[in-house]
Design an enzyme around this catalytic site. Structure first.
Site, PDB file in Angstrom:
ATOM      1  N   GLU A   8      -3.615   6.428  19.066  1.00 43.89           N
ATOM      2  CA  GLU A   8      -4.283   5.244  18.520  1.00 43.89           C
ATOM      3  C   GLU A   8      -3.546   3.984  18.985  1.00 43.89           C
ATOM      4  OE1 GLU A   8      -5.472   6.051  14.403  1.00 43.89           O
ATOM      5  OE2 GLU A   8      -5.003   3.963  13.991  1.00 43.89           O
ATOM      6  N   TYR A  40      -9.734  -5.173   2.991  1.00 44.33           N
ATOM      7  CA  TYR A  40      -9.038  -3.979   3.468  1.00 44.33           C
ATOM      8  C   TYR A  40      -9.253  -2.854   2.454  1.00 44.33           C
ATOM      9  CZ  TYR A  40      -4.939  -1.634   5.676  1.00 44.33           C
ATOM     10  OH  TYR A  40      -4.079  -0.785   6.332  1.00 44.33           O
ATOM     11  N   ARG A  70       9.789   5.688  -3.053  1.00 44.76           N
ATOM     12  CA  ARG A  70      10.091   6.644  -4.134  1.00 44.76           C
ATOM     13  C   ARG A  70      11.519   7.102  -4.097  1.00 44.76           C
ATOM     14  NH1 ARG A  70       5.763  10.021  -2.423  1.00 44.76           N
ATOM     15  NH2 ARG A  70       3.887   9.151  -3.382  1.00 44.76           N
ATOM     16  N   ARG A  89       0.108   5.621  16.540  1.00 44.32           N
ATOM     17  CA  ARG A  89       0.238   6.963  15.974  1.00 44.32           C
ATOM     18  C   ARG A  89      -0.506   7.988  16.810  1.00 44.32           C
ATOM     19  NH1 ARG A  89      -2.574   5.270  10.136  1.00 44.32           N
ATOM     20  NH2 ARG A  89      -4.411   4.321  11.034  1.00 44.32           N
ATOM     21  N   ARG A 138       0.835  -1.211   0.000  1.00 44.10           N
ATOM     22  CA  ARG A 138       0.000   0.000   0.000  1.00 44.10           C
ATOM     23  C   ARG A 138       0.864   1.253   0.000  1.00 44.10           C
ATOM     24  NH1 ARG A 138      -5.108   0.043   2.197  1.00 44.10           N
ATOM     25  NH2 ARG A 138      -4.687   1.816   3.540  1.00 44.10           N
ATOM     26  N   ARG A 159      -8.424  -6.795  13.608  1.00 45.78           N
ATOM     27  CA  ARG A 159      -7.725  -5.925  14.539  1.00 45.78           C
ATOM     28  C   ARG A 159      -8.687  -4.808  14.894  1.00 45.78           C
ATOM     29  NH1 ARG A 159      -4.116  -7.425  17.749  1.00 45.78           N
ATOM     30  NH2 ARG A 159      -2.834  -5.535  17.822  1.00 45.78           N
ATOM     31  N   ASP A 213     -10.136   0.914   1.030  1.00 48.69           N
ATOM     32  CA  ASP A 213     -10.108   2.345   1.322  1.00 48.69           C
ATOM     33  C   ASP A 213     -11.448   2.952   0.907  1.00 48.69           C
ATOM     34  OD1 ASP A 213      -7.695   2.906   2.588  1.00 48.69           O
ATOM     35  OD2 ASP A 213      -6.587   2.830   0.707  1.00 48.69           O
TER      36      ASP A 213
HETATM   37  P1  FAD Z   1     -18.197   1.125   7.911  1.00 55.19           P
HETATM   38  O1  FAD Z   1     -17.794   2.540   7.810  1.00 55.19           O
HETATM   39  O2  FAD Z   1     -17.577   0.273   8.956  1.00 55.19           O
HETATM   40  O3  FAD Z   1     -19.785   1.111   8.106  1.00 55.19           O
HETATM   41  C1  FAD Z   1     -20.496  -0.023   8.503  1.00 55.19           C
HETATM   42  C2  FAD Z   1     -21.676   0.445   9.341  1.00 55.19           C
HETATM   43  O4  FAD Z   1     -22.513  -0.668   9.599  1.00 55.19           O
HETATM   44  C3  FAD Z   1     -21.275   1.006  10.690  1.00 55.19           C
HETATM   45  O5  FAD Z   1     -21.821   2.291  10.878  1.00 55.19           O
HETATM   46  C4  FAD Z   1     -21.822  -0.003  11.688  1.00 55.19           C
HETATM   47  O6  FAD Z   1     -22.258   0.599  12.908  1.00 55.19           O
HETATM   48  C5  FAD Z   1     -22.998  -0.572  10.915  1.00 55.19           C
HETATM   49  N1  FAD Z   1     -23.367  -1.917  11.339  1.00 55.19           N
HETATM   50  C6  FAD Z   1     -22.571  -3.007  11.439  1.00 55.19           C
HETATM   51  N2  FAD Z   1     -23.268  -4.052  11.896  1.00 55.19           N
HETATM   52  C7  FAD Z   1     -24.545  -3.617  12.084  1.00 55.19           C
HETATM   53  C8  FAD Z   1     -25.716  -4.223  12.566  1.00 55.19           C
HETATM   54  N3  FAD Z   1     -25.734  -5.503  12.965  1.00 55.19           N
HETATM   55  N4  FAD Z   1     -26.844  -3.493  12.646  1.00 55.19           N
HETATM   56  C9  FAD Z   1     -26.853  -2.182  12.281  1.00 55.19           C
HETATM   57  N5  FAD Z   1     -25.750  -1.553  11.829  1.00 55.19           N
HETATM   58  C10 FAD Z   1     -24.618  -2.264  11.737  1.00 55.19           C
HETATM   59  N6  FAD Z   1      -9.793   4.864   3.913  1.00 55.19           N
HETATM   60  C11 FAD Z   1      -9.244   5.819   3.120  1.00 55.19           C
HETATM   61  O7  FAD Z   1      -9.581   5.912   1.937  1.00 55.19           O
HETATM   62  N7  FAD Z   1      -8.305   6.705   3.623  1.00 55.19           N
HETATM   63  C12 FAD Z   1      -7.898   6.664   4.914  1.00 55.19           C
HETATM   64  O8  FAD Z   1      -7.060   7.485   5.323  1.00 55.19           O
HETATM   65  C13 FAD Z   1      -8.463   5.663   5.757  1.00 55.19           C
HETATM   66  N8  FAD Z   1      -8.086   5.580   7.047  1.00 55.19           N
HETATM   67  C14 FAD Z   1      -8.621   4.621   7.843  1.00 55.19           C
HETATM   68  C15 FAD Z   1      -8.222   4.578   9.171  1.00 55.19           C
HETATM   69  C16 FAD Z   1      -8.760   3.626  10.013  1.00 55.19           C
HETATM   70  C17 FAD Z   1      -8.303   3.600  11.435  1.00 55.19           C
HETATM   71  C18 FAD Z   1      -9.703   2.686   9.518  1.00 55.19           C
HETATM   72  C19 FAD Z   1     -10.264   1.632  10.416  1.00 55.19           C
HETATM   73  C20 FAD Z   1     -10.116   2.737   8.199  1.00 55.19           C
HETATM   74  C21 FAD Z   1      -9.580   3.699   7.345  1.00 55.19           C
HETATM   75  N9  FAD Z   1      -9.996   3.802   6.019  1.00 55.19           N
HETATM   76  C22 FAD Z   1      -9.427   4.765   5.209  1.00 55.19           C
HETATM   77  C23 FAD Z   1     -11.010   2.889   5.450  1.00 55.19           C
HETATM   78  C24 FAD Z   1     -12.442   3.444   5.518  1.00 55.19           C
HETATM   79  O9  FAD Z   1     -12.806   3.689   6.852  1.00 55.19           O
HETATM   80  C25 FAD Z   1     -13.378   2.407   4.920  1.00 55.19           C
HETATM   81  O10 FAD Z   1     -12.985   2.028   3.632  1.00 55.19           O
HETATM   82  C26 FAD Z   1     -14.858   2.835   4.843  1.00 55.19           C
HETATM   83  O11 FAD Z   1     -15.213   3.749   5.828  1.00 55.19           O
HETATM   84  C27 FAD Z   1     -15.713   1.605   4.946  1.00 55.19           C
HETATM   85  O12 FAD Z   1     -17.067   1.898   4.769  1.00 55.19           O
HETATM   86  P2  FAD Z   1     -18.138   0.747   5.006  1.00 55.19           P
HETATM   87  O13 FAD Z   1     -19.469   1.333   4.716  1.00 55.19           O
HETATM   88  O14 FAD Z   1     -17.725  -0.472   4.278  1.00 55.19           O
HETATM   89  O15 FAD Z   1     -17.995   0.341   6.548  1.00 55.19           O
HETATM   90  N1  UDP Z   2       3.512   0.654   7.933  1.00 57.41           N
HETATM   91  C1  UDP Z   2       4.725   0.608   8.568  1.00 57.41           C
HETATM   92  N2  UDP Z   2       5.243   1.747   9.105  1.00 57.41           N
HETATM   93  C2  UDP Z   2       4.600   2.936   9.031  1.00 57.41           C
HETATM   94  C3  UDP Z   2       3.360   2.989   8.366  1.00 57.41           C
HETATM   95  C4  UDP Z   2       2.826   1.826   7.836  1.00 57.41           C
HETATM   96  O1  UDP Z   2       5.318  -0.447   8.674  1.00 57.41           O
HETATM   97  O2  UDP Z   2       5.117   3.941   9.551  1.00 57.41           O
HETATM   98  C5  UDP Z   2       2.958  -0.603   7.387  1.00 57.41           C
HETATM   99  C6  UDP Z   2       2.072  -1.322   8.419  1.00 57.41           C
HETATM  100  O3  UDP Z   2       2.224  -2.717   8.237  1.00 57.41           O
HETATM  101  C7  UDP Z   2       0.689  -0.879   8.019  1.00 57.41           C
HETATM  102  C8  UDP Z   2       0.823  -0.840   6.495  1.00 57.41           C
HETATM  103  O4  UDP Z   2       2.147  -0.356   6.263  1.00 57.41           O
HETATM  104  O5  UDP Z   2      -0.311  -1.770   8.448  1.00 57.41           O
HETATM  105  C9  UDP Z   2      -0.198   0.020   5.782  1.00 57.41           C
HETATM  106  O6  UDP Z   2      -0.110   1.334   6.285  1.00 57.41           O
HETATM  107  P1  UDP Z   2      -1.250   2.393   6.120  1.00 57.41           P
HETATM  108  O7  UDP Z   2      -0.761   3.696   6.631  1.00 57.41           O
HETATM  109  O8  UDP Z   2      -1.739   2.320   4.721  1.00 57.41           O
HETATM  110  O9  UDP Z   2      -2.340   1.805   7.104  1.00 57.41           O
HETATM  111  P2  UDP Z   2      -3.785   2.338   7.563  1.00 57.41           P
HETATM  112  O10 UDP Z   2      -3.807   3.832   7.351  1.00 57.41           O
HETATM  113  O11 UDP Z   2      -4.772   1.584   6.722  1.00 57.41           O
HETATM  114  O12 UDP Z   2      -3.839   1.964   8.990  1.00 57.41           O
END
Ligand code: FAD
Ligand code: UDP
Length: 381
Positions: free
Chosen positions: A302, A350, A178, A282, A174, A251, A352
């Site tokens: 976090e 996984y 560079r 982080r 991911r 996780r 985005d």
């Molecule tokens: P979710 O957003 O998880 O929505 C699912 C919903 O279903 C939730 O509101 C939940 O409450 C509801 N639900 C589940 N079970 C039930 C039930 N039984 N009854 C009623 N409701 C229910 N993506 C990026 O592009 N850029 C980023 O920088 C980025 N950072 C991230 C950082 C973190 C820490 C995490 C965890 C994810 C990140 N993502 C990022 C990914 C992004 O969050 C997801 O791709 C996206 O939000 C997923 O949308 P979704 O609708 O699939 O799921």
């Molecule tokens: N990663 C790492 N060091 C960093 C940042 C990321 O080793 O400083 C690795 C780690 O395994 C992580 C993966 O790269 O799970 C993907 O990172 P990303 O920032 O895309 O993760 P997310 O934002 O989805 O948590």
């Protein structure tokens, strides 16, 4: 007996559910969206604190290469020019991310791409990695032993709670590597944060659609299912099938958020802690996503932990064991005629945000028969 009050019952108001609901409503269908949380938006939800949009479920930066997806989300909010450039803190030493000429210079004093490449090659010459079998081998092949040790190994093992040798290689792919002085974390053409936060997008998508919060599908499964012709399910697929083939592992994260009485706490939105001693992965300083000038700041530490029942699942763990369990659930899902599964939890992928939006658009258009209007969504599935 079906009551058929709605065409679709959409379980989950995250990006997948909201995009699907929007498209279905546009096509003249009647939708009911439910969510077990007390707010809509899933993991992109922002909460306002001290005038700052706090990313309640972790830092979210929108990025995509796909103009159609970019235009789609821009209908609902304007995006700013934020470019993600995290910094890594390894026992007090600071390095630029992603791995680029600034990182190499700080580490080795190398000034040209040729020097940096030579360093990496020297470090991995004895390892003879041709086809990387896991995250460790993939990382070593890409950046050598020094960077692996200081910036990848411990962060990864904290984040995933298992050895880097037990994780799939794709996770580290991911991140860009560079040989230019470019600290942009993403390679995508389009990137930014919605001005006013992600809630604006969710509100726009769900405008005019009935949403019931604090409503868990499993607390009232039969009654809710009777309300609609079809179900769009974005919760956990293993839960949908009563965990009959076992639980898929996730996780989870724990967020420690505090208001700090200072204007600028760490000088960057994201600082990763890549040493093994620091217990969190982080620290996010939310105001920097929107170039905030508020007098105070809000920061979130976090921590990563294993998800268990009752703990929010965040990251699917796509290892061999989980993949084989997933296949069994997918086989059941394939037989369903009235249920559509989508999103990070139901597909156990996984994803985005842009991929979730793309995937929801593809599935909605297929379902609604509006495919002929479908744009080419290259990255979607
Ligand atoms: P979710 O957003 O998880 O929505 C699912 C919903 O279903 C939730 O509101 C939940 O409450 C509801 N639900 C589940 N079970 C039930 C039930 N039984 N009854 C009623 N409701 C229910 N993506 C990026 O592009 N850029 C980023 O920088 C980025 N950072 C991230 C950082 C973190 C820490 C995490 C965890 C994810 C990140 N993502 C990022 C990914 C992004 O969050 C997801 O791709 C996206 O939000 C997923 O949308 P979704 O609708 O699939 O799921
Ligand atoms: N990663 C790492 N060091 C960093 C940042 C990321 O080793 O400083 C690795 C780690 O395994 C992580 C993966 O790269 O799970 C993907 O990172 P990303 O920032 O895309 O993760 P997310 O934002 O989805 O948590």
């Amino acid at each position: 007996m079906k009551l058929n009050t709605y065409d679709y019952l959409i379980v989950g108001s995250g990006l997948f559910g909201a995009v699907f609901a929007h498209e279905a409503t546009k096509a003249g269908k009647k939708c009911l969206v439910i969510d077990k949380r007390n707010h809509a938006g899933g993991n992109v939800y922002c909460k306002e604190m001290e005038g700052i949009n706090v990313h309640q479920y972790g830092a979210h930066i929108f990025h995509t290469n796909d103009k159609e997806i970019w235009d789609y989300v821009n209908q609902f909010a304007e995006f700013n020019r934020y470019t993600n450039s995290p910094v890594a803190n390894y026992n007090g030493e600071l390095y630029n991310l992603p791995f680029n000429m600034n990182t190499f210079y700080r580490l080795w004093g190398t000034k040209t791409p040729e020097e940096a490449k030579k360093r990496i090659e020297e470090q991995i010459a004895d390892l003879h990695i041709t086809e990387p079998k896991n995250l460790e081998e993939q990382a070593l092949k890409l950046v050598g032993t020094d960077i692996y040790e200081k910036l990848i190994k411990h962060y990864t093992e904290k984040q995933w709670g298992r050895k880097a040798t037990e994780l799939p290689a794709f996770i580290i792919k991911r991140l860009p590597v560079r040989f230019t002085y470019d600290n942009n974390y993403f390679n995508d053409k389009y990137q930014g944060i919605p001005v006013g936060g992600y809630n604006k997008i969710i509100e726009g998508l769900l405008e005019g659609i009935e949403v019931r919060l604090d409503t868990d599908f499993f607390a009232n499964r039969e009654e809710l299912s009777l309300l609609a012709d079809k179900i769009v399910f974005t919760g956990k697929i293993d839960e949908y099938y009563n965990y009959q083939f076992g639980e898929l592992e996730y996780r989870s994260l724990q967020f420690e958020t505090e208001v700090v009485d200072t204007e600028n706490y760490q000088g960057n939105a994201v600082i990763n802690y890549t040493d093994p001693e620091t217990p969190y992965t982080r620290i996010i300083e939310h105001k920097h996503f929107e170039f905030g000038t508020q007098p105070k700041t809000v920061v979130t530490k976090e921590y990563s932990l294993q998800a268990a029942k009752g703990v929010e699942p965040y990251y699917p763990i796509n290892d061999e064991n989980n993949t084989s369990i997933l296949k069994k659930y997918q086989a059941l899902a394939k037989e369903e005629t009235n249920v559509i599964f989508g999103g990070r939890l139901a597909e156990y992928k996984y994803y985005d945000m842009h991929q979730v939006v793309g995937s929801a658009l593809v599935k909605a258009k297929r379902e609604l028969g509006t495919e002929k209007d479908a744009v080419v969504l290259n990255e979607a599935v």
